[in-house]
Design a protein around this motif. Structure first.
Motif, mmCIF file in Angstrom:
data_model
loop_
_atom_site.group_PDB
_atom_site.id
_atom_site.type_symbol
_atom_site.label_atom_id
_atom_site.label_comp_id
_atom_site.label_asym_id
_atom_site.label_seq_id
_atom_site.Cartn_x
_atom_site.Cartn_y
_atom_site.Cartn_z
ATOM 1 N N VAL A 1 -1.240 -6.922 3.195
ATOM 2 C CA VAL A 1 -1.911 -7.332 1.968
ATOM 3 C C VAL A 1 -3.001 -6.304 1.695
ATOM 4 N N TYR B 1 9.322 -6.236 -0.463
ATOM 5 C CA TYR B 1 8.200 -5.457 -0.968
ATOM 6 C C TYR B 1 7.782 -5.912 -2.355
ATOM 7 N N ASP C 1 6.869 -5.102 -6.137
ATOM 8 C CA ASP C 1 7.456 -4.105 -7.038
ATOM 9 C C ASP C 1 6.616 -2.837 -7.108
ATOM 10 N N LYS D 1 -11.620 -5.761 -6.370
ATOM 11 C CA LYS D 1 -10.509 -6.504 -6.957
ATOM 12 C C LYS D 1 -10.021 -7.605 -6.023
ATOM 13 N N GLY D 2 -8.995 -8.302 -6.461
ATOM 14 C CA GLY D 2 -8.442 -9.396 -5.683
ATOM 15 C C GLY D 2 -7.412 -8.948 -4.664
ATOM 16 N N LEU D 3 -6.860 -9.932 -3.964
ATOM 17 C CA LEU D 3 -5.847 -9.661 -2.956
ATOM 18 C C LEU D 3 -4.494 -9.427 -3.611
ATOM 19 N N PHE E 1 -0.933 -17.282 5.444
ATOM 20 C CA PHE E 1 -1.328 -16.111 6.229
ATOM 21 C C PHE E 1 -2.429 -16.581 7.179
ATOM 22 N N TRP F 1 -5.620 -12.651 10.223
ATOM 23 C CA TRP F 1 -5.797 -11.396 9.509
ATOM 24 C C TRP F 1 -6.515 -10.391 10.394
ATOM 25 N N GLY F 2 -6.203 -9.122 10.191
ATOM 26 C CA GLY F 2 -6.989 -8.076 10.803
ATOM 27 C C GLY F 2 -8.238 -7.813 9.996
ATOM 28 N N GLN F 3 -9.027 -6.839 10.435
ATOM 29 C CA GLN F 3 -10.288 -6.541 9.760
ATOM 30 C C GLN F 3 -10.093 -5.589 8.588
ATOM 31 N N TRP G 1 -0.424 -8.959 -2.423
ATOM 32 C CA TRP G 1 0.591 -8.916 -1.383
ATOM 33 C C TRP G 1 1.399 -7.623 -1.508
ATOM 34 N N GLN H 1 -6.355 -4.828 -0.930
ATOM 35 C CA GLN H 1 -7.416 -5.231 -1.855
ATOM 36 C C GLN H 1 -8.113 -3.976 -2.358
ATOM 37 N N TYR I 1 -4.864 -4.903 4.797
ATOM 38 C CA TYR I 1 -4.923 -5.888 5.871
ATOM 39 C C TYR I 1 -3.516 -6.182 6.375
#
Lengths: 118, 108
Positions: free
Chosen positions: A37, A59, A61, A43-45, A105, A108-110, A47, A39, A94
């Motif tokens: 994911v 994936y 698009d 802005k927002g997240l 999800f 999550w990693g950092q 995928w 960011q 991430y």
């Protein structure tokens, strides 16, 4: 304890390639759904990609044909190979574990920052 | 591809209740999950499935769903709840995922 640690981010010129890694501990990557994911700054997240335990990959698009998700079972590590990078790929990336039944999800990693700029 | 729409920002007085909504066609088929993200930090899962909280998430967080709309409710908001909140679900194909546009919650 579940841990995800991303590495491999950095500054790359447009058109270049980069490979991100996500080392997992506390669980087995190959037995789980794993995802990337991103960011963009401010802005927002968004995928990016998922690899299922059976090996199927999907994936967004926006990255299809340029990014490849994979895993190394012996290293318990997830990867994201990013080719033909564009300025709009600039983001914190991430990795996350996906709970298969509900699609959430849960770990999550950092994150690792990828900056595409000349 | 599917989209999930959220209000950009909401505010709530300390100790009061706030509801954040998430709208999208995929929510007719799939539950939403909700994430809290504070500045400079990775997102944290707060609600998943019908209305489940991961270990360590306070019970003031709850989720609900109706039709194409999912909601996250914070009952008795605390100062530490000030953050960005995102919903997500599978998309209509079931094999991809989508995140909501995000809601900034301010605790007054």
């Amino acid at each position: 304890e579940v841990q995800l640690v991303e590495t491999g981010g950095g500054l790359i010129q447009p058109g270049g390639s980069l490979r991100l890694s996500c080392a997992a501990s506390g669980f087995t990557v190959s037995s789980n759904y794993m995802s990337w994911v991103r960011q963009a700054p401010g802005k927002g997240l968004e995928w990016v990609s998922v690899i299922y335990s059976g090996g199927s990959t999907y994936y967004a698009d926006s990255v299809k044909g340029r990014f490849t998700i994979s895993r190394d079972n012996s290293k318990n590590t997830l990867y994201l190979q990013m080719n033909s990078l564009r300025a709009e790929d600039t983001a914190v990336y991430y990795c996350a574990r996906v709970a298969p039944r509900v699609g959430s999800f849960d770990y999550w990693g950092q994150g690792t920052l990828v900056t595409v700029s000349s | 591809s599917s989209e999930l729409t959220q209000d950009p920002a909401v505010s709530v007085a300390l100790g009061q209740t706030v509801r954040i909504t998430c709208q999208g066609d995929s929510l007719r088929s799939y539950y939403a999950s909700w994430y809290q993200q504070k500045p400079g930090q990775a997102p944290v899962l707060v609600i998943y499935g019908k209305n489940n909280r991961p270990s360590g998430i306070p019970d003031r967080f709850s989720g609900s769903s109706s039709g194409n709309t999912a909601s996250l409710t914070i009952t008795g908001a605390q100062a530490e709840d000030e953050a960005d909140y995102y919903c997500n679900s599978r998309d209509s194909s079931g094999n991809q995922y989508v995140f909501g546009t995000g809601t900034k919650v301010t605790v007054l």
